[in-house]
Write a protein that holds these residues in place. Structure first.
Motif, short mmCIF file in Angstrom:
data_model
loop_
_atom_site.label_atom_id
_atom_site.label_comp_id
_atom_site.label_asym_id
_atom_site.label_seq_id
_atom_site.Cartn_x
_atom_site.Cartn_y
_atom_site.Cartn_z
N ILE A 1 0.85 -1.18 0.00
CA ILE A 1 0.00 0.00 0.00
C ILE A 1 0.90 1.24 0.00
O ILE A 1 1.67 1.45 0.95
N ALA A 2 0.84 2.04 -1.06
CA ALA A 2 1.58 3.30 -1.11
C ALA A 2 0.75 4.37 -0.41
O ALA A 2 -0.45 4.49 -0.64
N HIS A 3 1.39 5.12 0.45
CA HIS A 3 0.66 6.12 1.23
C HIS A 3 0.60 7.46 0.51
O HIS A 3 1.39 7.73 -0.41
N ALA A 4 -0.35 8.27 0.91
CA ALA A 4 -0.52 9.60 0.32
C ALA A 4 0.81 10.35 0.35
O ALA A 4 1.50 10.37 1.37
N GLY A 5 1.17 10.93 -0.79
CA GLY A 5 2.44 11.64 -0.91
C GLY A 5 3.50 10.86 -1.64
O GLY A 5 4.49 11.44 -2.10
N ALA A 6 3.34 9.53 -1.75
CA ALA A 6 4.32 8.71 -2.45
C ALA A 6 4.27 9.00 -3.95
O ALA A 6 3.21 9.35 -4.51
N LEU A 7 5.40 8.84 -4.61
CA LEU A 7 5.49 9.03 -6.06
C LEU A 7 5.50 7.67 -6.73
O LEU A 7 6.35 6.82 -6.45
N ILE A 8 4.54 7.46 -7.64
CA ILE A 8 4.42 6.19 -8.33
C ILE A 8 4.77 6.35 -9.80
O ILE A 8 5.69 5.74 -10.32
N ASP B 1 5.80 12.68 -11.54
CA ASP B 1 6.13 13.50 -10.38
C ASP B 1 4.91 13.96 -9.60
O ASP B 1 4.99 14.86 -8.77
N GLN B 2 3.75 13.34 -9.89
CA GLN B 2 2.53 13.71 -9.20
C GLN B 2 2.34 12.77 -8.00
O GLN B 2 2.11 11.57 -8.17
N PRO B 3 2.42 13.27 -6.77
CA PRO B 3 2.27 12.39 -5.60
C PRO B 3 0.84 11.90 -5.45
O PRO B 3 -0.12 12.57 -5.87
N LEU B 4 0.69 10.72 -4.87
CA LEU B 4 -0.64 10.18 -4.60
C LEU B 4 -1.37 11.07 -3.60
O LEU B 4 -0.78 11.58 -2.65
N ASP B 5 -2.66 11.24 -3.81
CA ASP B 5 -3.43 12.06 -2.88
C ASP B 5 -4.14 11.23 -1.82
O ASP B 5 -4.79 11.77 -0.93
#
Length: 288
Positions: A111-118, A121-125
């Motif tokens: 689980i990638a948390h909010a702010g991670a980059l996948i 360059d747009q971080p997850l919200d």
């Protein structure tokens, strides 16, 4: 400063390696079930040394390969990290395993948390399941899913079924077996499904149930009262196979609370509409 960019391909490779290592332990014990030491955590909630040893094998590999990530495991607990957290079920379907029923699997999710980059360059919200691995050692079926890329069964791309409605669907579910507090909510949904689908199946391993939705064996699936590690990997598989897998209460970004419904865009929507009239409000797991 810790990088918030996740190397998903490397993480997926680590999870697959860990799943095979755990499965080897499970299958060694499967041929000598009479020698297993079994403990009861709560009513109808069993654990054996097979669970514990398989879990430790997974943890050892993930700690070595992805030391920057958190780990939450069924038997040993753990803690989340800022960037992403592994959710591990070393033996989904323990009761089946202990009774010699060949319907169980290893389940590993990231689980990638909010702010991670996948991607880019747009971080997850919001928290997002990004890797799912479910391995069925009895059929030697490896289900893998990668966020934004797809889902596969033994390297072959899979898709959810094309069923147009529940009336032409075979659906999976799970009965209350440990926590019966939601039985009054669940039983009306089962009654409706029995009457309005082609058939209801209950095989006792949630990770495989979701994997089977992802590859089209089931057209839809719902269950209540599960744990996060039961559904985390399957959520990735279903979503990456073109389906819907969500929290029944529509409160969390993935079914972390263990109340889950899944299917293709037709069946999941109809299943959700079937379930909602029977549910009592609950607080979001992520806000507790």
């Amino acid at each position: 400063m810790q990088s918030l960019r996740l190397p998903l391909s490397d993480c997926l490779d680590a999870a697959v390696t860990a799943a095979h290592a755990a499965a080897a332990i499970l299958q060694a014990y499967a041929h000598n079930r009479g020698d297993l030491v079994i403990d009861t955590k709560t009513r109808n909630d069993l654990v054996s040394q097979a669970d514990r040893e398989a879990e430790q094998a997974i943890i050892d590999i993930l700690l070595e390969r992805t030391p920057q990530l958190g780990i939450v495991a069924e038997e040993s607990g753990g803690k989340a990290s800022d960037i992403a957290t592994w959710y591990i079920d070393p033996l989904d379907g323990t009761t089946n395993f202990l009774h010699g029923i060949p319907q169980y699997a290893v389940s590993i999710a990231l689980i990638a948390h909010a702010g991670a980059l996948i991607n880019g360059d747009q971080p997850l919200d919001r928290d997002t399941p990004v890797i799912g691995v479910v391995y069925d050692p009895n059929r030697e079926e490896l289900f893998t899913g990668l966020h934004g890329v797809g889902a596969w069964l033994n390297g072959r791309r899979i898709q959810c079924s094309r069923a147009a409605s529940l009336a032409e669907s075979v659906v999976g579910t799970g009965f209350p077996f440990r926590d019966f507090s939601f039985a009054d909510e669940y039983m009306p949904t089962l009654h409706h499904a029995i009457r309005h689908t082609r058939g209801v199946r209950r095989h006792g391993a949630a990770a495989l149930d979701l994997a089977w939705v992802a590859c089209g064996r089931y057209d839809a699936y719902w269950e209540m009262g599960l744990a996060p590690w039961d559904v985390a990997a399957g959520t990735v598989l279903v979503r990456e196979a073109g389906g819907i897998c969500e929290d029944i209460f529509h409160a969390d970004p993935w079914p972390i609370g263990g109340y889950v419904y899944a299917g293709n865009t037709n069946t999941a929507t109809e299943l959700d509409a079937m379930i909602q009239p029977h549910m009592k409000p609950r607080q979001s797991r992520s806000s507790q």
